[in-house]
Scaffold this motif. Structure first.
Motif, mmCIF file in Angstrom:
data_model
loop_
_atom_site.group_PDB
_atom_site.id
_atom_site.type_symbol
_atom_site.label_atom_id
_atom_site.label_comp_id
_atom_site.label_asym_id
_atom_site.label_seq_id
_atom_site.Cartn_x
_atom_site.Cartn_y
_atom_site.Cartn_z
ATOM 1 N N SER A 195 0.861 -1.177 0.000
ATOM 2 C CA SER A 195 0.000 0.000 0.000
ATOM 3 C C SER A 195 0.900 1.230 0.000
ATOM 4 C CB SER A 195 -0.888 -0.012 1.245
ATOM 5 O OG SER A 195 -1.700 1.139 1.291
ATOM 6 N N VAL A 196 0.593 2.198 -0.869
ATOM 7 C CA VAL A 196 1.460 3.366 -1.010
ATOM 8 C C VAL A 196 0.693 4.670 -0.762
ATOM 9 C CG1 VAL A 196 3.002 2.187 -2.639
ATOM 10 C CG2 VAL A 196 1.081 3.539 -3.515
ATOM 11 N N THR A 197 1.438 5.732 -0.610
ATOM 12 C CA THR A 197 0.893 7.074 -0.485
ATOM 13 C C THR A 197 -0.079 7.325 -1.637
ATOM 14 O OG1 THR A 197 3.019 7.768 0.408
ATOM 15 C CG2 THR A 197 1.545 9.518 -0.362
ATOM 16 N N PRO A 198 -1.207 7.982 -1.380
ATOM 17 C CA PRO A 198 -2.159 8.239 -2.471
ATOM 18 C C PRO A 198 -1.503 8.826 -3.718
ATOM 19 C CG PRO A 198 -3.147 8.861 -0.391
ATOM 20 C CD PRO A 198 -1.699 8.505 -0.102
ATOM 21 N N ALA A 199 -1.724 8.174 -4.841
ATOM 22 C CA ALA A 199 -1.111 8.592 -6.105
ATOM 23 C C ALA A 199 -1.526 10.000 -6.513
ATOM 24 C CB ALA A 199 -1.467 7.596 -7.209
ATOM 25 N N ALA A 200 -2.710 10.434 -6.105
ATOM 26 C CA ALA A 200 -3.122 11.802 -6.425
ATOM 27 C C ALA A 200 -2.176 12.816 -5.802
ATOM 28 C CB ALA A 200 -4.556 12.051 -5.957
ATOM 29 N N LEU A 201 -1.641 12.506 -4.633
ATOM 30 C CA LEU A 201 -0.660 13.390 -3.983
ATOM 31 C C LEU A 201 0.707 13.270 -4.652
ATOM 32 C CD1 LEU A 201 -1.457 12.733 -0.204
ATOM 33 C CD2 LEU A 201 -2.077 14.740 -1.559
ATOM 34 N N VAL A 202 1.113 12.046 -4.915
ATOM 35 C CA VAL A 202 2.441 11.800 -5.487
ATOM 36 C C VAL A 202 2.555 12.436 -6.879
ATOM 37 C CG1 VAL A 202 4.072 10.011 -6.233
ATOM 38 C CG2 VAL A 202 2.726 9.693 -4.152
ATOM 39 N N GLY A 203 1.505 12.382 -7.655
ATOM 40 C CA GLY A 203 1.542 12.936 -9.010
ATOM 41 C C GLY A 203 1.100 14.380 -9.113
ATOM 42 N N SER A 204 0.809 15.019 -7.989
ATOM 43 C CA SER A 204 0.270 16.381 -8.045
ATOM 44 C C SER A 204 1.242 17.394 -8.646
ATOM 45 C CB SER A 204 -0.178 16.839 -6.659
ATOM 46 O OG SER A 204 0.914 16.896 -5.773
ATOM 47 N N ALA A 205 2.535 17.130 -8.555
ATOM 48 C CA ALA A 205 3.514 18.064 -9.110
ATOM 49 C C ALA A 205 3.708 17.893 -10.613
ATOM 50 C CB ALA A 205 4.857 17.896 -8.397
ATOM 51 N N VAL A 212 -1.758 8.046 -15.363
ATOM 52 C CA VAL A 212 -1.831 6.703 -15.951
ATOM 53 C C VAL A 212 -0.437 6.086 -16.001
ATOM 54 C CG1 VAL A 212 -2.398 5.375 -18.029
ATOM 55 C CG2 VAL A 212 -3.953 7.183 -17.232
ATOM 56 N N LYS A 213 0.554 6.882 -16.322
ATOM 57 C CA LYS A 213 1.941 6.391 -16.330
ATOM 58 C C LYS A 213 2.360 5.962 -14.915
ATOM 59 C CE LYS A 213 6.059 5.770 -18.069
ATOM 60 N NZ LYS A 213 6.341 4.489 -18.705
ATOM 61 N N ILE A 214 1.931 6.707 -13.910
ATOM 62 C CA ILE A 214 2.228 6.323 -12.528
ATOM 63 C C ILE A 214 1.566 4.983 -12.210
ATOM 64 C CG2 ILE A 214 1.779 6.914 -10.102
ATOM 65 C CD1 ILE A 214 2.299 9.874 -10.922
ATOM 66 N N ALA A 215 0.309 4.801 -12.626
ATOM 67 C CA ALA A 215 -0.388 3.522 -12.396
ATOM 68 C C ALA A 215 0.348 2.375 -13.075
ATOM 69 C CB ALA A 215 -1.823 3.603 -12.903
ATOM 70 N N GLU A 216 0.788 2.594 -14.290
ATOM 71 C CA GLU A 216 1.523 1.548 -15.011
ATOM 72 C C GLU A 216 2.844 1.227 -14.310
ATOM 73 O OE1 GLU A 216 -0.172 2.255 -19.525
ATOM 74 O OE2 GLU A 216 1.542 3.446 -18.861
ATOM 75 N N THR A 217 3.492 2.235 -13.741
ATOM 76 C CA THR A 217 4.733 2.016 -12.982
ATOM 77 C C THR A 217 4.454 1.213 -11.719
ATOM 78 O OG1 THR A 217 5.679 4.055 -13.862
ATOM 79 C CG2 THR A 217 6.653 3.170 -11.827
ATOM 80 N N GLU A 245 -9.047 4.544 -17.200
ATOM 81 C CA GLU A 245 -7.948 4.117 -18.075
ATOM 82 C C GLU A 245 -6.858 3.421 -17.278
ATOM 83 O OE1 GLU A 245 -4.701 5.832 -21.299
ATOM 84 O OE2 GLU A 245 -6.048 7.251 -20.313
ATOM 85 N N ALA A 246 -6.484 4.005 -16.136
ATOM 86 C CA ALA A 246 -5.399 3.440 -15.331
ATOM 87 C C ALA A 246 -5.733 2.036 -14.838
ATOM 88 C CB ALA A 246 -5.098 4.364 -14.148
ATOM 89 N N ILE A 247 -6.920 1.848 -14.318
ATOM 90 C CA ILE A 247 -7.288 0.538 -13.763
ATOM 91 C C ILE A 247 -7.522 -0.485 -14.874
ATOM 92 C CG2 ILE A 247 -8.976 -0.698 -12.331
ATOM 93 C CD1 ILE A 247 -6.916 1.166 -10.849
ATOM 94 N N SER A 248 -8.063 -0.061 -16.000
ATOM 95 C CA SER A 248 -8.284 -1.005 -17.098
ATOM 96 C C SER A 248 -6.971 -1.434 -17.751
ATOM 97 C CB SER A 248 -9.229 -0.417 -18.144
ATOM 98 O OG SER A 248 -8.628 0.677 -18.822
ATOM 99 N N ARG A 249 -5.915 -0.643 -17.600
ATOM 100 C CA ARG A 249 -4.630 -0.953 -18.219
ATOM 101 C C ARG A 249 -3.661 -1.653 -17.272
ATOM 102 N NH1 ARG A 249 -2.882 4.178 -21.821
ATOM 103 N NH2 ARG A 249 -1.038 2.882 -21.979
ATOM 104 N N THR A 250 -4.059 -1.861 -16.026
ATOM 105 C CA THR A 250 -3.175 -2.505 -15.058
ATOM 106 C C THR A 250 -3.834 -3.772 -14.516
ATOM 107 O OG1 THR A 250 -4.054 -1.151 -13.252
ATOM 108 C CG2 THR A 250 -2.089 -0.323 -14.386
#
Length: 194
Positions: A77-87, A92-97, A134-139
């Motif tokens: 479990s990781v820090t919410p991606a919305a926070l991590v990608g806010s900058a 979607v690239k983060i989800a794929e990573t 898109e992110a969930i359908s691609r992972t």
């Protein structure tokens, strides 16, 4: 000290009632992975997860063998991606990573493709919510959640409306597998923040 009866009772639960440990979870903060570009952020995310959680599956298997109780799922479990990608965006690239890292270390699920919008939404958080189908359908291994309300702050009805649309969109994108993407998405009120 356990009595003989307690030991036999535990053995019977394992054999006849399928006693198991449903999930073990390793939590990781990804805040130190935030960079000005999606590419740099993703590289740091992948490196951190694969380095810190590389022994999670092996350790889970060793514990299961030692105690004789199966561990069904190993999860990060990781820090919410919305926070991590806010900058940088690039959700979607983060989800794929995240998915690539999960596959590399052999875990069953990776949670944290998440947004906490009970107090309102920024433009980036709106972008994140729009990325979920898109992110969930691609992972394969990534799970998503959105906290849309709390007893303290009320319910963000704008987020509820958006998530209704995104759930429908995700079900359409994963229709060939019975809408399976929706099984990897939860919309909360009063989600536990930590």
């Amino acid at each position: 000290m356990l009595s003989k009866n307690e030991i036999f009772e535990t053995i019977q639960m394992i054999q006849n009632q399928n006693l198991d440990v449903r999930t073990i979870t390793m939590s990781l903060s990804l805040l130190d992975c935030v960079c000005e570009t999606t590419e740099k952020t993703c590289k740091k995310i992948y490196d951190k997860i694969t380095r810190r959680a590389e022994k999670l599956v092996k350790t889970g298997e060793e514990l299961a063998a030692e105690y004789g109780i199966p561990i069904v799922n190993k999860r990060v479990s990781v820090t919410p991606a919305a926070l991590v990608g806010s900058a940088c965006g690039g959700y979607v690239k983060i989800a794929e990573t995240l998915d690539k890292a999960a596959k590399t270390i052999g875990i069953d699920f990776l949670g944290g493709y998440t947004a906490l919008v009970s107090k309102g939404m920024t433009a980036r958080e709106q972008e994140f919510l729009n990325s979920i189908p898109e992110a969930i359908s691609r992972t394969e291994k990534v799970c998503s959640s959105v906290n849309v309300g709390s007893s303290k702050h009320g319910i963000n009805m704008s987020a509820v409306a958006v998530m209704g649309e995104k759930i429908k969109e995700l079900s359409e994108l994963t229709a060939s597998s019975g809408g399976s993407g929706c099984a990897k998405l939860v919309v909360f009120c009063n989600a536990v923040e930590d």
